[in-house]
Design a protein around this motif. Structure first.
Motif, PDB file in Angstrom:
ATOM      1  N   ARG A 151       0.829  -1.208   0.000  1.00 13.52           N
ATOM      2  CA  ARG A 151       0.000   0.000   0.000  1.00 13.52           C
ATOM      3  C   ARG A 151       0.868   1.264   0.000  1.00 13.52           C
ATOM      4  O   ARG A 151       0.563   2.252  -0.667  1.00 13.52           O
TER       5      ARG A 151
ATOM      6  N   LEU B   4       2.395   1.994  -3.544  1.00  8.69           N
ATOM      7  CA  LEU B   4       1.484   2.381  -4.627  1.00  8.69           C
ATOM      8  C   LEU B   4       1.517   3.884  -4.883  1.00  8.69           C
ATOM      9  O   LEU B   4       1.626   4.686  -3.954  1.00  8.69           O
ATOM     10  N   ARG B   5       1.401   4.225  -6.154  1.00  9.77           N
ATOM     11  CA  ARG B   5       1.284   5.619  -6.557  1.00  9.77           C
ATOM     12  C   ARG B   5      -0.064   5.786  -7.248  1.00  9.77           C
ATOM     13  O   ARG B   5      -0.210   5.432  -8.432  1.00  9.77           O
ATOM     14  N   PRO B   6      -1.072   6.267  -6.543  1.00  5.81           N
ATOM     15  CA  PRO B   6      -2.409   6.417  -7.154  1.00  5.81           C
ATOM     16  C   PRO B   6      -2.342   7.224  -8.447  1.00  5.81           C
ATOM     17  O   PRO B   6      -1.719   8.279  -8.509  1.00  5.81           O
TER      18      PRO B   6
ATOM     19  N   THR C 166       0.459   3.797 -10.743  1.00  4.35           N
ATOM     20  CA  THR C 166       0.800   2.372 -10.700  1.00  4.35           C
ATOM     21  C   THR C 166      -0.119   1.597 -11.632  1.00  4.35           C
ATOM     22  O   THR C 166      -1.316   1.472 -11.392  1.00  4.35           O
TER      23      THR C 166
ATOM     24  N   CYS D 225      -5.081  -3.433  -4.956  1.00  4.27           N
ATOM     25  CA  CYS D 225      -4.984  -3.220  -6.406  1.00  4.27           C
ATOM     26  C   CYS D 225      -6.288  -2.672  -6.967  1.00  4.27           C
ATOM     27  O   CYS D 225      -6.279  -1.776  -7.822  1.00  4.27           O
TER      28      CYS D 225
ATOM     29  N   SER E 230      -8.407  -0.811  -5.485  1.00  3.52           N
ATOM     30  CA  SER E 230      -8.611   0.570  -5.054  1.00  3.52           C
ATOM     31  C   SER E 230      -7.927   1.572  -5.973  1.00  3.52           C
ATOM     32  O   SER E 230      -8.329   2.745  -6.027  1.00  3.52           O
ATOM     33  N   THR E 231      -6.894   1.148  -6.692  1.00  6.54           N
ATOM     34  CA  THR E 231      -6.192   2.033  -7.633  1.00  6.54           C
ATOM     35  C   THR E 231      -6.376   1.578  -9.079  1.00  6.54           C
ATOM     36  O   THR E 231      -5.714   2.106  -9.974  1.00  6.54           O
ATOM     37  N   ASP E 232      -7.249   0.587  -9.301  1.00  2.00           N
ATOM     38  CA  ASP E 232      -7.521   0.072 -10.641  1.00  2.00           C
ATOM     39  C   ASP E 232      -6.257  -0.489 -11.290  1.00  2.00           C
ATOM     40  O   ASP E 232      -6.081  -0.409 -12.507  1.00  2.00           O
ATOM     41  N   SER E 233      -5.369  -1.037 -10.460  1.00  2.00           N
ATOM     42  CA  SER E 233      -4.116  -1.602 -10.969  1.00  2.00           C
ATOM     43  C   SER E 233      -4.316  -3.055 -11.376  1.00  2.00           C
ATOM     44  O   SER E 233      -5.123  -3.779 -10.789  1.00  2.00           O
TER      45      SER E 233
END
Length: 317
Positions: free
Chosen positions: A152, A155-157, A160, A188, A190-193
């Motif tokens: 977490r 991650l780079r909103p 990433t 993942c 949460s950031t659409d990764s």
């Protein structure tokens, strides 16, 4: 003045572990796969359909994503919710390359578990991505784990694009719990990764089936599973693996790029992989027995030489 840094593609660097001269030795303690089966040993497991397919084998081109009989078997044996149209049969190394080329552009941010098989991060680096290592905690206590909280923080909103994991992990043998796996999926999501998981060692959990994780393609829309017959079935020479995802656009792009690599799987290897998957339980148990015997031999050795060696007993692999 602000200086704009432009991400550029770079040459792939030499694959160091594959250049290792020790692989030529007769007795190597460094192999990452179990003792392979011979052709006669594998064919002894063939059922009536496998025997028929082997006898009628044509040495022509196979279907581009893999012959339907093999993809159906992979879907039935390895996945819960996927079907044959969501699987593309590749060599495992090829699958890594195709997935990265399908997803990434220069400038994308990628997080990858480290240490790892070099291509899991190197292909992204060569494309021109920024690659951040996700390192295991607990090595000093002999209990390595990849902490979701650490992920977490990495991650780079908005930046990433992809998280790359390897479960069970090679070389530490770390294996997250089912709850930890779901936490990673939620992060993942949460950031659409995207989440790419190398699952080549899935099936070699030392604690038994109750510790086996769900395939990531079964539980996350943007999850990509890499599997194969090399590690858990003792068949690295077949060069048969697969990419699986429920995302149709991703799988379509993989198929387009595969026209520039192998085009299609080798026909003999497809039938032999089918035979192996039909006998999956027996062949996986054979590999688990080999791994267990090795682990039971290693424990007393490490105890006798604790002044010279430190080790983390693996949970899988």
């Amino acid at each position: 003045l602000l200086r704009q840094v432009v991400a550029r593609a770079q040459p792939l660097r030499p694959f160091l572990i594959e250049r290792y001269e020790g692989w030529a030795l007769t007795d190597s303690l460094s192999s990452s796969d179990c003792e392979p089966l011979s052709m006669s040993e594998l064919l002894a497991h063939a059922d009536d359909e496998g025997t028929r397919l082997w006898g009628a084998l044509s040495l022509g081109y196979t279907d581009q994503p893999g012959s339907s009989f093999l993809r159906r078997e992979i879907a039935a044996r390895e996945f819960v919710s996927l079907n044959e149209s969501q699987i593309n049969v590749t060599a495992p190394q090829e699958g890594i390359y195709l997935a990265m080329r399908s997803l990434l552009q220069p400038g994308d941010h990628v997080i990858a578990t480290q240490p790892s098989y070099q291509s899991l991060s190197e292909v992204a680096r060569a494309i021109g991505c920024s690659v951040t290592p996700w390192l295991p905690d607990g090595l000093e206590t002999g209990q390595p784990r990849f902490d979701a909280g650490s992920l977490r923080r990495l991650l780079r909103p908005g930046e990433t694009r992809l998280v790359v994991a390897n479960w069970p992990h090679n070389p530490t043998g770390a294996l997250p719990s089912a709850e930890e796996q779901l936490e990673v999926v939620d992060i993942c999501r949460s950031t659409d990764s995207w989440l790419f998981v190398d699952e080549l060692y899935r099936g070699l959990e030392h604690g038994g089936k109750q510790f086996r994780l769900a395939s990531i393609a079964d539980i996350y829309k943007r999850g990509i599973s890499l599997g194969g017959v090399s590690k858990t079935l003792g068949l690295p020479g077949l060069r048969i693996g697969w990419l699986a995802s429920s995302d149709a656009a991703f799988m379509a792009r993989v198929a387009e790029l595969k026209d520039y690599t192998s085009i299609c799987p080798p026909a003999p290897s497809e039938v032999l992989a089918f035979v192996a998957l039909r006998a999956r339980e027996q062949l996986t148990q054979r590999c688990r027995d080999i791994v267990t015997e090795g682990l039971e031999s290693l424990r007393p050795f490490m105890a006798r030489h604790s002044e010279n060696f430190e080790w983390c007993e693996p949970s899988a692999g």
